[in-house]
Write a protein that holds these residues in place. Sequence first.
Motif: not given
Length: 187
Positions: A19-26, A160-165, A131-133, A110-112
């Motif tokens: 998931e692009e945001s989960e690499l780019a943002v961190p 963490s659960r998801q990109p909004r976190d 995690s993601y539900p 680890a996210i999502c």
Amino acid sequence: MSQQVDGKRVAILATHGFEESELAVPKAKLDAPGIVVEVVAPEAKGIRAWAEDNWGETYAVDKSLDEANSTDYHALVLPGGLFNPDALRQDERALALVRHFVEAGKPVAAICHAPWILINAGVVTGRTLTSYPSVKQDLENAGASWVDEPVVVDHGLVTSRQPRDLDRFCHTLVGEILEGRHADQAS
């Protein structure tokens, strides 16, 4: 803060379909204070992101899994998405790298869907994670306790659960790297 980040290095382990945001943002949040971030992938060629509902950008890889060594880094980040963690959880080199970080007491974030990788690495039993539900049952079946929180830290495992976190996830991860907060839990 510059003295705190001097020499700090973080690996982000990913492959095609993260998931692009989960690499780019961190990566951006870790780069900002001066932490050196390297992208590690199964092969030393670019990896393509998944951007919500379609293929995204191609990201450069700094090291292949065969070149990466946990002793070179202070922490490990595992982005989610569906394709990325599903592929990495079947790669013994990726699982060995995760286990080395956990055994050394270094933060692993680890996210999502990325906790799938933690499950296959055999490092979740007795831990409290999020995690993601849809990953909840998998974590519980592997012996973890699952909670619905934006970010959870359990002895260096930051989930963490998801990109909004992502903002809370990244803030917590930076704290783990710079302050070693999880070390206080290890008693």
